[in-house]
Structure formats: structure tokens, C-alpha cells
Design an enzyme around this catalytic site. Structure first.
Site, PDB file in Angstrom:
ATOM      1  N   THR A 189      19.831  51.951  68.626  1.00  0.00           N
ATOM      2  CA  THR A 189      20.935  52.358  69.495  1.00  0.00           C
ATOM      3  C   THR A 189      21.679  53.541  68.903  1.00  0.00           C
ATOM      4  O   THR A 189      21.749  53.671  67.681  1.00  0.00           O
ATOM      5  CB  THR A 189      21.888  51.154  69.615  1.00  0.00           C
ATOM      6  OG1 THR A 189      21.290  50.197  70.460  1.00  0.00           O
ATOM      7  CG2 THR A 189      23.244  51.530  70.172  1.00  0.00           C
ATOM      8  N   ARG A 217      17.997  41.182  80.583  1.00  0.00           N
ATOM      9  CA  ARG A 217      18.916  40.928  79.460  1.00  0.00           C
ATOM     10  C   ARG A 217      19.822  42.153  79.227  1.00  0.00           C
ATOM     11  O   ARG A 217      19.380  43.296  79.266  1.00  0.00           O
ATOM     12  CB  ARG A 217      18.094  40.614  78.215  1.00  0.00           C
ATOM     13  CG  ARG A 217      18.906  40.432  76.930  1.00  0.00           C
ATOM     14  CD  ARG A 217      18.958  41.697  76.086  1.00  0.00           C
ATOM     15  NE  ARG A 217      19.589  41.478  74.794  1.00  0.00           N
ATOM     16  CZ  ARG A 217      19.979  42.468  74.006  1.00  0.00           C
ATOM     17  NH1 ARG A 217      19.804  43.707  74.349  1.00  0.00           N
ATOM     18  NH2 ARG A 217      20.553  42.195  72.853  1.00  0.00           N
ATOM     19  N   GLY A 219      22.758  43.659  76.465  1.00  0.00           N
ATOM     20  CA  GLY A 219      23.295  43.434  75.113  1.00  0.00           C
ATOM     21  C   GLY A 219      24.771  43.749  75.013  1.00  0.00           C
ATOM     22  O   GLY A 219      25.507  43.718  76.005  1.00  0.00           O
ATOM     23  N   ASP A 220      25.199  44.054  73.818  1.00  0.00           N
ATOM     24  CA  ASP A 220      26.623  44.304  73.542  1.00  0.00           C
ATOM     25  C   ASP A 220      27.073  45.705  73.956  1.00  0.00           C
ATOM     26  O   ASP A 220      28.263  45.933  74.195  1.00  0.00           O
ATOM     27  CB  ASP A 220      26.892  44.142  72.035  1.00  0.00           C
ATOM     28  CG  ASP A 220      26.007  45.073  71.201  1.00  0.00           C
ATOM     29  OD1 ASP A 220      24.808  45.209  71.528  1.00  0.00           O
ATOM     30  OD2 ASP A 220      26.503  45.655  70.225  1.00  0.00           O
ATOM     31  N   THR A 240      26.001  48.817  66.460  1.00  0.00           N
ATOM     32  CA  THR A 240      24.561  48.698  66.640  1.00  0.00           C
ATOM     33  C   THR A 240      24.084  47.441  65.928  1.00  0.00           C
ATOM     34  O   THR A 240      24.556  47.126  64.848  1.00  0.00           O
ATOM     35  CB  THR A 240      23.786  49.912  66.081  1.00  0.00           C
ATOM     36  OG1 THR A 240      22.384  49.595  66.102  1.00  0.00           O
ATOM     37  CG2 THR A 240      24.178  50.254  64.665  1.00  0.00           C
ATOM     38  N   GLY A 241      23.178  46.719  66.567  1.00  0.00           N
ATOM     39  CA  GLY A 241      22.704  45.499  65.913  1.00  0.00           C
ATOM     40  C   GLY A 241      22.223  44.508  66.944  1.00  0.00           C
ATOM     41  O   GLY A 241      21.993  44.863  68.107  1.00  0.00           O
ATOM     42  N   GLY A 243      22.567  42.406  69.588  1.00  0.00           N
ATOM     43  CA  GLY A 243      23.657  42.403  70.555  1.00  0.00           C
ATOM     44  C   GLY A 243      24.298  41.061  70.834  1.00  0.00           C
ATOM     45  O   GLY A 243      25.518  40.964  70.998  1.00  0.00           O
TER      46      GLY A 243
END
Ligand code: ASP
Length: 321
Positions: A189, A217, A219-220, A240-241, A243
Site C-alpha cells: 500500500t 473484502r 481493508g483499513d 500500511t499492514g 488491514g
């Protein structure tokens, strides 16, 4: 008595130096994860460093000329979205159905206005669509086909889904399918936070999400407060990671609120929040800038593509821990 007055003056001078507001600053990330020197060829390392440099310089020049932090963030992220190297725009990871579905968000720390889009398949630069949602709609968050027609109606460039797909990401998908996993511990990301000469902080994040994701799906990244947050009174953050863990820890807002309510430094606040992510089993990183121009680039993975540049001359590009 005289001595203690002197001491008090010294302490307040020192602390004001610490909080000395720098003119302007920008920080960028291109994702965190299992990124080690051993797993990286010299050519790839050079390519990542050059792209990060091009991106941060683009935003920096805008700030230097007196441009807004929002313009700096959007332009910087567009460079990374247009590069195949990162998991955003062209080069995004593929879903289980071999489709690219992207999420993005942006926030203006001056008025707490924000815009986000999720699950889009045809918008060339999702970060620009997020900004248009913020500035040209009555909403904060649009998704899927609706977000795409909105972007089209505002004149954004629309492309086929094939434009985003690369062989590298197809290979990663095949691997992930073999192992039947969603998390390959590589989060590419992209995100950017900037502080402009007027003291306005902006923050933005853009992603293709996670390899082999199913069921639309999300994510964050498009969730304001998790992937992105900006507030001129505290800081701007881009995450970033993994989510799911960043959503559950409301990462970006959690860092901001520790500064707001506990007066903690951005470094300590970020560490606390990333520890919470780790304790739940998640991993990743963040970049951020506080209202004084202090920059944080922290992560609990092996590496994170990252760069910073400040008007006081500081400049750094790094990949590994
Ligand atoms: N945070 C992103 C997501 O979960 C992935 C990434 O950081 O690369 O969608």
C-alpha cells in the site's frame, strides 16, 4: 531564587526548541512487510529508491512553492499509483477472482473533511477519486460501481481492469492460492502525509488491498481513522499492514487521540498503537507528521518502503529496518 528562574527560562527555551515548528514537511510510505536485503535484488532496490525519491520530491516541490498539503499528498500518491512497483493503482495485488479492486482515502486536517472510495476496478488514480468525493460530493465514502460512475462524471480517467494487472501480482496470487492464504506478509500500500507552509496537515492512502481477497473484502485503507487520519491540532497518519488489525485498533485515529488527550509525542503514540496491533496478532507500519513538523516512520515488520523530506534540509529514503 535567581538560579531557579534561570533554570525555568532554560527549560522553556529548550522545550520550545523541541517543538519548534518547521516550515513544511512530507513523508511517504510504499508499504511494510517481509522486506529484507536478502530477498531484494540490487535492481529492485534501486527501482524502489528512485520511485520513492521521485514521489517525495514531487510533493516537496509543491509545498516549497507554497502549495497545499492536499495537492502534495494527491500528486505524490499518484506517482506511486502509476508505478507497477507498489500495491496501488497499476501493479495492485489481485483478488481471488484475478481482478484488481482498489481502496483509497484522503483527509484534510484543517477542517476534518475526508473522502474515500472502496472496491473500484476502473479508476486509474483512486486517490484523486477520494479527493473528489471529499470536495465535490455531499458524502465521505462511496463504493464500487457508484464510486466509479461518480469519478467518471467528474472527468477522471477510466481504464480497463487489465491496465492494473501485472505478471508479478499474478504469480503472487497463484502462490497465495496454492497456500490458501490471504496474508503473505507483504503490504505494498502507498501513503503520504504533508504539512504545508500554512500549517495544514493532509494525509492520504491508496491500495489494492490483500492478495487473494474474496467477497469484495475491504481493508483499513478507505476507513477514515484506521488507514488515514489528519487533524491540524494533532497530526496526520497513513497506515500500511494487515488491514483487519488496523481497523480493529482504529490505528490512525488512535495515534492522533493519544496526542490530543494525553499530550504524548507522535513517536510514543505510534509505538503504543503498533504494539496494540502486534498484541492482537497483526503487523504493519505507519508514517505521520505532527503539527510541529516532527515525522514518525514506524513499523513492526522487517521493512517498510519510506521517505521523508523537511524544509530544514532533512532527507531520508529507507527500505529495511
Ligand atoms: N492495509 C492494506 C489492506 O489491508 C494492505 C497493505 O497495507 O498493503 O488492505
Amino acid at each position: 531564587m535567581f538560579k531557579s528562574i534561570l533554570l525555568l527560562i532554560l527549560i522553556s527555551v529548550l522545550s520550545s526548541c523541541n517543538n519548534k515548528k518547521i516550515d513544511f514537511a512530507i513523508v511517504v510510505h510504499g508499504g511494510a512487510g517481509t522486506i529484507t536485503k536478502a530477498s531484494m535484488s540490487n535492481e529492485m532496490e534501486l527501482a524502489y529508491n528512485q520511485k520513492l525519491e521521485e514521489a517525495i520530491n514531487t510533493g516537496y516541490k509543491i509545498l516549497e512553492k507554497g502549495g497545499t498539503s492536499l495537492d502534495a499528498v494527491e500528486s505524490t500518491i499518484k506517482i506511486l499509483e502509476n508505478s507497477e512497483l507498489f500495491n496501488a493503482g497499476k501493479g495492485s495485488v489481485l483478488s481471488n477472482e484475478e481482478i484488481v479492486e482498489m481502496d483509497a482515502s484522503i483527509m484534510n486536517g484543517n477542517n476534518l473533511n475526508a473522502g474515500a472510495i472502496s472496491g473500484v476496478r476502473t479508476i486509474k488514480n483512486p486517490i484523486s477519486a477520494a479527493r473528489l468525493v471529499m470536495e465535490k460530493s455531499d458524502h465521505v465514502f462511496l463504493s464500487g460501481i457508484g464510486a466509479e460512475s461518480f469519478a467518471k462524471s467528474k472527468g477522471l480517467e477510466i481504464v480497463n481492469n487489465e491496465y492494473f494487472i501485472t505478471q508479478r501480482r499474478l504469480n503472487s496470487l497463484l502462490n497465495a492460492k496454492k497456500r490458501d492464504t490471504l496474508n503473505d506478509n507483504k503490504f505494498g500500500t502507498v501513503g503520504c502525509v504533508a504539512l504545508d507552509k500554512l500549517g495544514n496537515i493532509a494525509s492520504g492512502t491508496s491500495t489494492g488491498g490483500m492478495t487473494n481477497k474474496k467477497w469484495n473484502r475491504i481493508g483499513d485503507v478507505p476507513i477514515i481513522g484506521a488507514g488515514t487520519y489528519a487533524n491540524n491540532n494533532t497530526c496526520g497518519i497513513s497506515s500500511t499492514g494487515w488491514g483487519e488489525f488496523f481497523i480493529r485498533n482504529v490505528v490512525a485515529y488512535d495515534i492522533s487521540s493519544q496526542i490530543e488527550y494525553k499530550n504524548l509525542s507522535i513517536d510514543i503514540a505510534a509505538k503504543n498503537t503498533l504494539n496494540k496491533v502486534k498484541n492482537l496478532g497483526g503487523s504493519g507500519g505507519i508514517v505521520g507528521i505532527d503539527k510541529y513538523g516532527n515525522i514518525v516512520m514506524d513499523f513492526n515488520t522487517d521493512g517498510m518502503y519510506r521517505a521523508l523530506k523537511k524544509s530544514d534540509g532533512s532527507f531520508d529514503i529507507k527500505i529495511y529496518r
